[in-house]
Structure formats: C-alpha cells, structure tokens
Design a protein around this motif. Structure first.
Motif, PDB file in Angstrom:
ATOM      1  N   SER A 175      -9.223   7.815 -14.417  1.00 51.31           N
ATOM      2  CA  SER A 175      -7.895   7.249 -14.162  1.00 51.31           C
ATOM      3  C   SER A 175      -7.275   7.852 -12.898  1.00 51.31           C
ATOM      4  O   SER A 175      -6.603   7.145 -12.133  1.00 51.31           O
ATOM      5  N   GLU A 176      -7.508   9.150 -12.674  1.00 47.49           N
ATOM      6  CA  GLU A 176      -6.983   9.769 -11.457  1.00 47.49           C
ATOM      7  C   GLU A 176      -7.628   9.174 -10.227  1.00 47.49           C
ATOM      8  O   GLU A 176      -6.969   8.978  -9.185  1.00 47.49           O
ATOM      9  N   ARG A 177      -8.897   8.853 -10.309  1.00 49.34           N
ATOM     10  CA  ARG A 177      -9.571   8.260  -9.160  1.00 49.34           C
ATOM     11  C   ARG A 177      -9.019   6.858  -8.861  1.00 49.34           C
ATOM     12  O   ARG A 177      -8.870   6.471  -7.687  1.00 49.34           O
ATOM     13  N   ILE A 178      -8.717   6.126  -9.911  1.00 52.27           N
ATOM     14  CA  ILE A 178      -8.168   4.785  -9.710  1.00 52.27           C
ATOM     15  C   ILE A 178      -6.783   4.863  -9.067  1.00 52.27           C
ATOM     16  O   ILE A 178      -6.453   4.099  -8.141  1.00 52.27           O
ATOM     17  N   ARG A 179      -5.954   5.813  -9.536  1.00 54.97           N
ATOM     18  CA  ARG A 179      -4.622   5.975  -8.958  1.00 54.97           C
ATOM     19  C   ARG A 179      -4.683   6.457  -7.512  1.00 54.97           C
ATOM     20  O   ARG A 179      -3.821   6.120  -6.688  1.00 54.97           O
ATOM     21  N   ALA A 180      -5.711   7.270  -7.194  1.00 49.26           N
ATOM     22  CA  ALA A 180      -5.840   7.776  -5.836  1.00 49.26           C
ATOM     23  C   ALA A 180      -6.135   6.661  -4.844  1.00 49.26           C
ATOM     24  O   ALA A 180      -5.743   6.736  -3.659  1.00 49.26           O
ATOM     25  N   GLU A 181      -6.810   5.600  -5.277  1.00 51.29           N
ATOM     26  CA  GLU A 181      -7.112   4.485  -4.386  1.00 51.29           C
ATOM     27  C   GLU A 181      -5.860   3.678  -4.058  1.00 51.29           C
ATOM     28  O   GLU A 181      -5.818   2.988  -3.024  1.00 51.29           O
ATOM     29  N   GLN A 182      -4.864   3.739  -4.924  1.00 53.32           N
ATOM     30  CA  GLN A 182      -3.644   2.979  -4.703  1.00 53.32           C
ATOM     31  C   GLN A 182      -2.738   3.705  -3.695  1.00 53.32           C
ATOM     32  O   GLN A 182      -2.452   4.883  -3.843  1.00 53.32           O
ATOM     33  N   GLY A 183      -2.310   3.012  -2.709  1.00 47.87           N
ATOM     34  CA  GLY A 183      -1.442   3.588  -1.679  1.00 47.87           C
ATOM     35  C   GLY A 183      -2.138   4.600  -0.814  1.00 47.87           C
ATOM     36  O   GLY A 183      -1.505   5.543  -0.307  1.00 47.87           O
ATOM     37  N   LEU A 184      -3.461   4.455  -0.614  1.00 49.16           N
ATOM     38  CA  LEU A 184      -4.225   5.430   0.163  1.00 49.16           C
ATOM     39  C   LEU A 184      -3.830   5.414   1.637  1.00 49.16           C
ATOM     40  O   LEU A 184      -3.798   6.472   2.296  1.00 49.16           O
ATOM     41  N   GLU A 185      -3.511   4.244   2.196  1.00 50.68           N
ATOM     42  CA  GLU A 185      -3.174   4.157   3.619  1.00 50.68           C
ATOM     43  C   GLU A 185      -1.911   4.955   3.933  1.00 50.68           C
ATOM     44  O   GLU A 185      -1.838   5.643   4.946  1.00 50.68           O
ATOM     45  N   VAL A 187      -0.812   7.518   2.286  1.00 46.86           N
ATOM     46  CA  VAL A 187      -1.165   8.934   2.164  1.00 46.86           C
ATOM     47  C   VAL A 187      -1.907   9.404   3.411  1.00 46.86           C
ATOM     48  O   VAL A 187      -1.673  10.516   3.907  1.00 46.86           O
ATOM     49  N   ARG A 188      -2.765   8.578   3.967  1.00 47.09           N
ATOM     50  CA  ARG A 188      -3.502   8.948   5.175  1.00 47.09           C
ATOM     51  C   ARG A 188      -2.557   9.149   6.352  1.00 47.09           C
ATOM     52  O   ARG A 188      -2.719  10.088   7.150  1.00 47.09           O
ATOM     53  N   ARG A 189      -1.582   8.283   6.506  1.00 43.03           N
ATOM     54  CA  ARG A 189      -0.620   8.444   7.601  1.00 43.03           C
ATOM     55  C   ARG A 189       0.191   9.728   7.429  1.00 43.03           C
ATOM     56  O   ARG A 189       0.434  10.461   8.397  1.00 43.03           O
ATOM     57  N   SER A 190       0.577  10.027   6.181  1.00 43.69           N
ATOM     58  CA  SER A 190       1.324  11.253   5.922  1.00 43.69           C
ATOM     59  C   SER A 190       0.492  12.487   6.223  1.00 43.69           C
ATOM     60  O   SER A 190       0.973  13.459   6.826  1.00 43.69           O
ATOM     61  N   VAL A 191      -0.773  12.464   5.832  1.00 42.79           N
ATOM     62  CA  VAL A 191      -1.670  13.595   6.088  1.00 42.79           C
ATOM     63  C   VAL A 191      -1.874  13.776   7.587  1.00 42.79           C
ATOM     64  O   VAL A 191      -1.908  14.908   8.105  1.00 42.79           O
ATOM     65  N   ARG A 192      -1.961  12.670   8.328  1.00 39.97           N
ATOM     66  CA  ARG A 192      -2.169  12.772   9.778  1.00 39.97           C
ATOM     67  C   ARG A 192      -0.968  13.424  10.453  1.00 39.97           C
ATOM     68  O   ARG A 192      -1.136  14.260  11.363  1.00 39.97           O
ATOM     69  N   ARG A 193       0.248  13.068  10.027  1.00 43.40           N
ATOM     70  CA  ARG A 193       1.444  13.681  10.600  1.00 43.40           C
ATOM     71  C   ARG A 193       1.499  15.187  10.285  1.00 43.40           C
ATOM     72  O   ARG A 193       1.837  15.998  11.147  1.00 43.40           O
ATOM     73  N   GLN A 194       1.134  15.555   9.081  1.00 43.53           N
ATOM     74  CA  GLN A 194       1.155  16.973   8.703  1.00 43.53           C
ATOM     75  C   GLN A 194       0.084  17.761   9.456  1.00 43.53           C
ATOM     76  O   GLN A 194       0.287  18.927   9.808  1.00 43.53           O
ATOM     77  N   GLU A 195      -1.032  17.131   9.726  1.00 42.09           N
ATOM     78  CA  GLU A 195      -2.071  17.792  10.510  1.00 42.09           C
ATOM     79  C   GLU A 195      -1.599  18.056  11.942  1.00 42.09           C
ATOM     80  O   GLU A 195      -1.865  19.120  12.517  1.00 42.09           O
TER      81      GLU A 195
END
Length: 506
Positions: A175-185, A187-195
């Motif tokens: 179930s955690e893996r399924i939720r992780a796929e939702q809204g991944l884009e 999350v990627r933009r947020s991670v890029r800004r923090q990097e």
C-alpha cells in the motif's frame, strides 16, 4: 585583493598536498592480515573487514578479491564510491560513517542485496535512481544523511526503487508503494529544489573550509615561544580552541578533526615514548612472595588432608591456547603467567615442586594444579599390608609394589607381642628402594611387624610333606603320603568287582 586570493589558494594547495601524502591506502598486506580465516588467501576471499582504518579511497579490491560477497568499510574517510563495479558477487556493502555525498558506480554489482550508507553526507537524493540497475537490492539504509531530512524523502525513494523491500530498517508495504506513485511529479520537483538549496550550503561550507585550512597551515608555521612551559600551555590552549570552535558537520570538518588528532599523536611520538610503568613487585627484598592477580581470574584454593596436598583451580579463559600459559611452582608460592600477565599466590603450607601435576579441562578451560606436601614422619600414603608365606607371622607394609614371597627379614624376630620396626632400631630398608630376586619387584619404605606364630589359625601347607633329614613337620619320620590299598581294612560295596585289567586310580 587578487594577490591575497592567490596566496590563500597556494597555502590551501600545500595543505591539500600534505593531506594526500598522509592518506591511508588499501594495500595487499592490509587485506592479507584480515584474511586469516581464509588462510591468508585473498583471491578466493568472500568476506573482508576494513573498518576504522582511516582509508580515504577504495581501490584494488575489484582486482584482488573477485569473489568478494561481504565488504565492511564503515568508519573511514572515504569521499566517494568507486572501484567496486567489477565485484559481481558482492551482496552486502557497508559504507556507514564515511564522507560519501552521492550514490554512484554501483551498477556493476549485480548481486547487491544490502547497502548501508548510514551517517554519510548524501545530499543528492536523485542519485538514488542509479540503484535501479541493482535488481536484487532489498535493503537500503540512508538514515543520518542530509537527504533523509528532505520533505518527501521516503516517498521519493520507495517510488524510485520498486525492488526495495526495506528502507532504513522499516518494511515497505504494498500500500505504501501504491501511495508513493501518486503525486510523484510534485515530490520530484520539491526534492530538486531542496537539493539546489543544499548544494549552495555545501559550496559555502567548502569555501569556509578552504579558508580555514589555509589559516591553520599558516598558524602551524608560526614561531613558538622559547619557554618549554609556555609551549605546553600554548598547545593546550590551541587544542581547547580547536574542539570548542563551532563548525558545521561536514566532510571537511571530519577530515580536519582527523588531521588534528594525527598531528597531535605524531607530536607526542616525536617528543619521546611515554614513561614505562614500574614493574610490579613479586618478591620483597626479604624474600617474601606477594599475592598478585593481573589477569583478574577467579580461583579456588583447597587442601586435601587425606592426600596431604593443596589444589588450585584457576579459571583460565576457555578458548585461550595452552601455549600462552606458563606455570612455576615453588615450595611457598605458585606463579602462573597468562598471556604475559602474572598470577601469583602464596601457599598456606610448603609443597614439593618436583611432585606437582598440572591439568587443564577441555570443557571449561580451567587449570588444575595438584601440589603434594612433604611426607609426614611415620605416615606413608597408600599403605598396603601383605603377609609373607615363609616368615611365620611376619607382616610387611609397602607403599607401592610388593616384594616376592622369598624375601625375609634381615633381623631375627622372636616370639612375642607385635612390635613396630621403630621399636627395633633403624632399618636400612625403610629409607631407600631395594630390589629383590624372583620377579624383580621393588619395595619402597617397608615396615616390619612381628606376630606370635602360636596364635596362627591358618594351616601351613608347606609342612604336610616331611623335610629332608627327618627334622620338623607334623608327619616327621613317616615320609610322604602313600595311597591306601582299598583291599586292606577298607569297607567295599557288595557290588564291587576287582577287575585286574583296570589300572589303579592312584
């Protein structure tokens, strides 16, 4: 301003050059010393531990240890993952407590199942995507890294690595893996800004470290005072300032702390070896032994009054090799050296060192010392009483082996009450070992006792047949016994038939 910057860069380059010269490299001798379980062979080595060696670069292992499955490199100074891509059989790689800032160069580790990067400096969370090629990867540890504090960190990692089953010790559910796929884009933009924000902070930290390194190199070349006392106080002040100075936790600060400790240790070595410890006193000038238990072993000291001996049970470590033990027994004390450490115990009574025995238990490893005491006057251990068949009423006492029956007393023992050999004067056979004829057995420390032959109740079979010359014996003058003729004075059965063809029975 330009000239100042050039001078600073030059000093920093000199400090970096000294750092590189002092780097610890992985050598063949280092690997062989840690391959004792494989008889020193490194080409077939499957597991090696190189932790806490201050290693600053991974090299040579993919050439020397192609069959490596487990590699421990934690608590070193390694700044990047490299030179492990050819380890096709590697299943577990531990790089915790290093200076790694990115996950890279692991695509060739086809069998990798577990990767531990705990407490490093991984700030590029997007580098986790390089682990997609490790299809057998099941466990990943990134706790203690800057990226673990990013918002959306766990969701990003779980979505990026579908083969992962556990992250930072927590199981990844379906179930955690399924939720992780939702809204991944998002999350990627947020991670890029923090990097990007982390990269800017790291650039500032590197610049500060570069300036601090140049200043430290300049300070190390500063002249010292003339007074030895002043130098010592100045060194203490500088050391205190170094450890109390606030700084960011970064790869540079870890390296700086390591260099500081290394320089301090080198200075201590150059100043001279530390004063050796005064050896412990084992024997006083008066000749009296002292008790000492350097290995701190449990022991039990007991006395066996029946056997007249003292027993010492020393709880030696079970898995310690017997070649590391040395035992020295003296009349008044016993000394056991256990791997260079001395155990000495004063005995409650004197013992005979030449008769002592030492045994070691194969189950517990304990050391058992049996130390017999001196012989007591008039008491012989393990005494055996025996009777001589030719000396009437003669009783002998022997300690170990019996004499043949033909041995007789060296003195005339007349009739009378039983007396000990101590009443008859000194006996030359008591204090030495004598050999007799016949079977050639030994008698050690004999004692002769006399008994009245008139009170014997046992028939003397040697006197049944008359002796030569008609002297002695109950059948004196009658000669040997003869068979009796059954026809003379014997009562025969009425059915008895005297057949002359039958030979006589006697």
């Amino acid at each position: 301003m330009r000239s100042v910057s050039i001078a600073t860069d030059k000093r920093y380059s000199e400090a970096e050059g000294r750092r590189r010269r002092n780097m610890v490299y992985i050598t063949e001798d280092m690997v062989r010393r840690r391959a004792e379980h494989n008889e020193g062979e490194i080409f077939s080595l499957e597991e090696v531990s190189l932790h806490q060696q201050n290693i600053e670069r991974i090299e040579h292992l993919e050439k020397w240890c192609r069959e490596l499955k487990i590699l421990y490199l934690q608590n070193n100074l390694i700044p990047r993952i490299e030179n492990v891509g050819r380890l096709k059989m590697l299943e577990y790689l531990n790089l915790a407590l290093n200076n790694i800032e990115a996950i890279e160069n692991l695509e060739g580790c086809e069998s990798l199942k577990k990767l531990d990067l705990t407490v490093n400096f991984v700030g590029r969370l997007s580098s986790v995507a390089s682990l997609k090629h490790n299809l057998h990867l099941r466990e990943l540890f990134l706790v203690g890294n800057p990226c673990a504090a990013f918002q959306g960190y766990r969701q990003y990692v779980v979505a990026s690595l579908p083969q992962l089953q556990s992250l930072d010790g927590q199981e990844v559910s379906r179930s955690e893996r399924i939720r992780a796929e939702q809204g991944l884009e998002e999350v990627r933009r947020s991670v890029r800004r923090q990097e990007e924000a982390y990269a800017r902070r790291r650039a500032q930290e590197k610049e500060e470290a570069r300036r601090g390194g140049a200043a430290g190199a300049e300070q190390s070349r500063a002249p010292r005072g003339r007074s030895a006392g002043w130098e010592e106080s100045e060194e203490e002040r500088q050391d205190k300032e170094f450890w109390e100075k606030p700084c960011a936790f970064s790869p540079e600060s870890r390296l700086e702390a390591h260099r500081h400790l290394e320089a301090k240790q080198k200075t201590t070595t150059l100043e001279g070896e530390p004063t050796p410890k005064t050896p412990r006193t084992l024997i006083t000038p008066e000749g009296r032994a002292l008790n000492l238990n350097q290995p701190k072993l449990d022991f039990c000291l007991s006395e066996d009054e029946d056997a007249n001996s003292i027993k010492l049970d020393l709880a030696v470590y079970r898995h310690m090799d017997t070649s590391l033990l040395e035992v020295d027994v003296q009349p008044t004390y016993v000394r056991v050296t256990v791997k260079g450490k001395i155990f000495q115990l004063v005995l409650p009574a004197e013992v005979r060192p030449d008769s002592c025995s030492v045994r070691r238990s194969g189950t517990t490893g304990h050391l058992l010392l049996t130390m017999p005491g001196p012989r007591r006057v008039g008491q012989l251990p393990h005494t055996t009483l025996l009777c001589d068949s030719q000396a009437a009423g003669e009783i002998r006492a022997a300690t170990r082996v019996l004499a043949p029956a033909s041995a007789r007393s060296s003195r005339d023992l007349g009739p009378g009450p039983a007396r000990s050999s101590r009443d008859l004067g000194p006996d030359p056979t008591r204090s030495r070992t004598s050999r007799t004829g016949g079977a050639g057995r030994y008698v050690i420390g004999r004692e002769w006792l006399e008994a009245d032959p008139a009170h014997r109740s046992v028939v003397d079979l040697t006197n049944i047949v008359a002796r030569e010359g008609g002297e002695g014996g109950p059948l004196e003058g009658r000669g040997p016994l003869r068979p009796t003729d059954p026809s003379k004075g014997a009562r025969l059965s009425e059915h008895f038939v005297d057949d002359p063809d039958v030979p006589p029975l006697m």
